[in-house]
Write an enzyme that holds these catalytic residues in place. Structure first.
Site, PDB file in Angstrom:
ATOM      1  N   HIS A 485      10.591  29.266  24.898  1.00 24.10           N
ATOM      2  CA  HIS A 485      10.142  29.094  26.354  1.00 24.10           C
ATOM      3  C   HIS A 485       9.855  27.628  26.478  1.00 24.10           C
ATOM      4  O   HIS A 485      10.279  26.786  27.413  1.00 24.10           O
ATOM      5  CB  HIS A 485       8.730  29.927  26.607  1.00 24.10           C
ATOM      6  CG  HIS A 485       8.160  29.386  28.034  1.00 24.10           C
ATOM      7  ND1 HIS A 485       8.186  30.448  29.042  1.00 24.10           N
ATOM      8  CD2 HIS A 485       7.700  28.565  28.223  1.00 24.10           C
ATOM      9  CE1 HIS A 485       7.635  29.835  30.013  1.00 24.10           C
ATOM     10  NE2 HIS A 485       6.906  28.708  29.616  1.00 24.10           N
ATOM     11  N   GLU A 486       9.034  26.893  25.526  1.00 21.85           N
ATOM     12  CA  GLU A 486       8.555  25.553  25.779  1.00 21.85           C
ATOM     13  C   GLU A 486      10.010  24.551  25.511  1.00 21.85           C
ATOM     14  O   GLU A 486       9.917  23.746  26.139  1.00 21.85           O
ATOM     15  CB  GLU A 486       7.331  25.194  24.814  1.00 21.85           C
ATOM     16  CG  GLU A 486       6.260  25.835  25.013  1.00 21.85           C
ATOM     17  CD  GLU A 486       5.674  26.033  26.588  1.00 21.85           C
ATOM     18  OE1 GLU A 486       5.823  25.051  26.974  1.00 21.85           O
ATOM     19  OE2 GLU A 486       4.775  26.970  26.563  1.00 21.85           O
ATOM     20  N   HIS A 489      11.910  24.393  28.690  1.00 22.66           N
ATOM     21  CA  HIS A 489      11.362  23.749  29.793  1.00 22.66           C
ATOM     22  C   HIS A 489      12.096  22.278  30.051  1.00 22.66           C
ATOM     23  O   HIS A 489      12.013  21.931  30.701  1.00 22.66           O
ATOM     24  CB  HIS A 489       9.680  23.545  29.822  1.00 22.66           C
ATOM     25  CG  HIS A 489       8.894  24.596  30.237  1.00 22.66           C
ATOM     26  ND1 HIS A 489       9.136  24.946  31.503  1.00 22.66           N
ATOM     27  CD2 HIS A 489       8.034  25.225  29.764  1.00 22.66           C
ATOM     28  CE1 HIS A 489       8.392  25.865  32.075  1.00 22.66           C
ATOM     29  NE2 HIS A 489       7.654  26.109  30.790  1.00 22.66           N
ATOM     30  N   GLU A 545       9.110  28.215  35.422  1.00 18.51           N
ATOM     31  CA  GLU A 545       8.580  29.159  34.442  1.00 18.51           C
ATOM     32  C   GLU A 545       9.568  30.391  34.022  1.00 18.51           C
ATOM     33  O   GLU A 545       9.761  30.539  33.033  1.00 18.51           O
ATOM     34  CB  GLU A 545       7.163  29.562  34.838  1.00 18.51           C
ATOM     35  CG  GLU A 545       6.114  28.503  34.724  1.00 18.51           C
ATOM     36  CD  GLU A 545       6.056  27.604  33.197  1.00 18.51           C
ATOM     37  OE1 GLU A 545       6.110  28.295  32.287  1.00 18.51           O
ATOM     38  OE2 GLU A 545       5.507  26.768  33.343  1.00 18.51           O
ATOM     39  N   ASP A 549      11.168  31.229  30.625  1.00 17.13           N
ATOM     40  CA  ASP A 549      11.128  32.410  30.108  1.00 17.13           C
ATOM     41  C   ASP A 549      12.461  33.233  29.630  1.00 17.13           C
ATOM     42  O   ASP A 549      12.630  33.813  28.636  1.00 17.13           O
ATOM     43  CB  ASP A 549      10.643  33.598  30.886  1.00 17.13           C
ATOM     44  CG  ASP A 549       8.989  33.336  31.002  1.00 17.13           C
ATOM     45  OD1 ASP A 549       8.450  32.737  29.937  1.00 17.13           O
ATOM     46  OD2 ASP A 549       8.188  34.246  32.026  1.00 17.13           O
TER      47      ASP A 549
END
Length: 637
Positions: A485-486, A489, A545, A549
């Site tokens: 997930h990070e 980003h 976000e 995800d």
């Protein structure tokens, strides 16, 4: 009758837990992240109690200063004896200002001493550096509102009026405790609200603030300062920085275009009242128990929290927020250690390798864009566990005790000044990409687009996110998806605007960028208007976000499949487990308005619908509640 996994996945996985879970009276939520937070708090508070009694050794001078401050904050007998006296000198400084001349004469000292003045400045990285050469520059933003978001000021939002009524009654009561009559207190609070309402129309709302590229608006120093009328911005900026900057980066141009409409000669008394309200509101939690309880009324109404935090825990939270990296370093060393640090670092590298393979096999990116994306991916800086060294600023924090004639309030303000001076001292200097912006005892993780770095503090690296007792599939459904997930980003609608050095620099071809926007819009559409907590999800607010995800789950699924005995059911079940949450209605409604994350239940339920593997693992078909027709399934990375 038990809920079927095929109809409501989140409810089926977490329903029994939700049914028996109770939100503690001093919380606004429980479950998932919050359970881990409580566990970390319990460990640390117990350790610090042992240190106070001499049963545990205090290893560093910085930890000793933290314990002194903690002891001061927890001494409610002394705080009650002091009453409101420690706040009065701060209030008097504002009351003694009679006009703009007085304010401008003291503007530098007031700013350094932590008073809110009507110009919000800070030193942060330049988003358009020259390659790897990034400097810290001056930023100017909009003033903070009383209500959580601009949207609360609209006539169609009933929560706005209810919350403002709570705020008004709280502030009047606080001023009465400080010796004002009800009429005097009411006049002060109404004047502050008048100023607040005067600039609210020119603030950006949470959705607008989530668009990072539109926050970067450079103006020359001369044009920025000369456009401001009454407040001596030149004196303030040059005095705080010790030099004259070439430019100011403005986050909200419309706010400053209209600045003189609400900061002018006529409304000095309203601004003075606003400054008084802000200092009373910010410092009341550090006074007597009566003032602490009263000063938290509005915050509890906002979150639905029934009671104030217990005294000792509130003292711990206050102390930890000031010495956060000191406490984090202790937590990381004791409860995580170098071996785990290396292990998780290896997991992150492995996930980056999975991501690189997925980028290479991507079927909608052109080769030129693909190569740039992989360059950015390989340039990611990884921070895991806890920092190797403590920042120098923490060595400057020296607690002055009551025996030395100092109060908790004075220490808080002194520390605030030290941190502000530290921030200002970074102006013009090279950006330190190794600096942590979360402490190791924080149950969270982040990606920094301007640093092109990902950070995983030690405290999130626990079950259900990660445990040696869990299978690899479970760990990938937890920490694996969080790590990916990070990483994702870096390629969400905001992160994708930054290059490998963390600069706003378009590295996409026009065709690829256009297609990426189409895919991102599909993610907006997938969530937009979904009903939750009596309101509806704003798809634009939560898109970054949600893209992260989606990308995180894609990469974590890929990694799971490469393990010896992949169990996709366990993968998806743990994904739903990490999001289990029970929260007050007030908290849910607040987050729906201001949070860039979708509600936890929707993060768990909607994302899995995008993956064919979910349908295969649980035999989900057209008539099931969890079914989403293939044409509407969104996968980007």
């Amino acid at each position: 009758m038990a809920t079927s996994l095929k109809d409501d996945f989140y409810e089926a996985v977490n329903g029994d837990w939700i049914a028996q879970a109770t939100i503690p009276s001093d919380h606004s939520s429980t479950g998932g992240f919050m359970d881990l937070v409580d566990g970390v708090d319990e460990k640390l508070m117990n350790d610090f109690k042992q240190m106070q009694s001499g049963k545990l050794k205090v290893e560093t001078p910085e930890l000793m200063e933290f314990l002194k401050f903690f002891r001061l904050a927890a001494d409610f007998k002394q705080r009650d004896a002091d009453g409101v006296a420690p706040l009065l000198p701060f209030l008097k400084r504002i009351e003694s200002l009679n006009n703009w001349t007085d304010l401008n004469e003291q503007i530098i000292e007031l700013s350094l001493d932590g008073f809110d003045v009507p110009l919000d400045l800070g030193v942060e990285p330049d988003l358009k550096g020259d390659g790897a050469n990034k400097k810290n520059v001056l930023w100017a933003g909009g003033l903070s509102l009383i209500l959580p978001d601009k949207t609360y000021y609209e006539d169609t939002n009933p929560a706005g009026k209810q919350l403002m009524d709570v705020f008004t009654q709280m502030m009047i009561a606080l001023f009465e405790k400080l010796g004002k009559t009800t009429d005097e207190a009411t006049l002060i609070v109404e004047a502050a609200k008048r100023f607040d309402a005067s600039f609210a129309p020119y603030r950006k709302n949470s959705e607008e603030l989530s668009d990072v590229a539109k926050l970067y608006n450079p103006q020359s120093f001369e044009s920025f300062t000369s456009a401001i009328g009454q407040l001596d911005a030149k004196k303030m900026i040059t005095g705080l920085l010790g030099t004259t900057p070439d430019q100011v980066i403005v986050t909200e141009p419309r706010f400053f275009e209209n600045y003189n409409q609400f900061v002018n000669a006529e409304n000095f008394e309203d601004i003075k009242a606003w400054m008084m309200v802000n200092v009373v509101r910010s410092l009341s939690p550090y006074l007597s128990e009566e003032m602490r309880q009263l000063g938290g009324t509005y915050g509890r109404a906002l979150s639905g929290q029934k009671e104030a935090m217990k005294q000792e825990k509130s003292a711990f939270y206050l102390s930890r927020s000031t010495f956060n990296q000191v406490v984090g370093q202790y937590y990381g060393n004791k409860y995580f250690g170098e071996e785990a640090k290396q292990d998780v670092h290896d997991m992150v590298v492995a996930m980056i390798n999975v991501y690189e393979k997925r980028l290479q096999q991507n079927d909608w990116l052109g080769q030129a864009t693909k190569e740039k994306a992989i360059t950015k991916l390989k340039s990611l800086k990884i921070l895991v566990g806890y920092p190797d060294e403590l920042k120098e600023v923490y060595k400057k924090l020296k607690t002055k005790t009551a025996d030395e004639g100092s109060s908790l309030v004075e220490n808080v303000q002194n520390f605030s000044k030290i941190f502000l001076e530290d921030n200002l001292s970074k102006f013009g200097k090279e950006v330190d990409r190794s600096e942590w912006h979360m402490s190791a005892d924080t149950v969270n993780a982040y990606y920094s687009p301007e640093g092109n770095l990902i950070c995983f503090p030690a405290a999130i690296l626990q079950a259900p996110f990660y445990s040696l007792k869990q299978s690899a599939s479970q760990n990938y459904g937890g920490i694996g998806a969080v790590i990916a997930h990070e990483i994702s980003h870096a390629f969400d609608p905001n992160g994708a605007l930054f290059d490998e050095y963390g600069n706003l620099d378009n590295w996409w071809t026009d065709d690829d960028l256009s297609h990426f926007h189409e895919l991102s819009q599909a993610m907006v559409d997938e969530f937009d208007g979904l009903e939750f907590a009596g309101g509806k999800v704003n798809g634009k607010l939560v898109v970054t976000e949600n893209v992260a995800d989606d990308g995180g789950m894609s990469a974590a699924l890929e990694a799971t499949k490469q393990t010896a005995n992949p169990d996709l059911k366990a993968f998806f079940v743990n994904w739903a487990t990490i999001w289990r949450t029970k929260a007050t209605k007030e908290r849910e409604q607040l987050l729906l308005s201001i949070d860039v994350h979708a509600p936890a239940k929707l993060r768990a339920n909607v994302q899995v619908k995008n993956f064919d593997e979910f349908y295969e693992a649980f035999n989900v078909h057209k008539d099931d509640g969890m079914y989403l027709e293939p044409a509407k399934r969104v996968q980007i990375w």
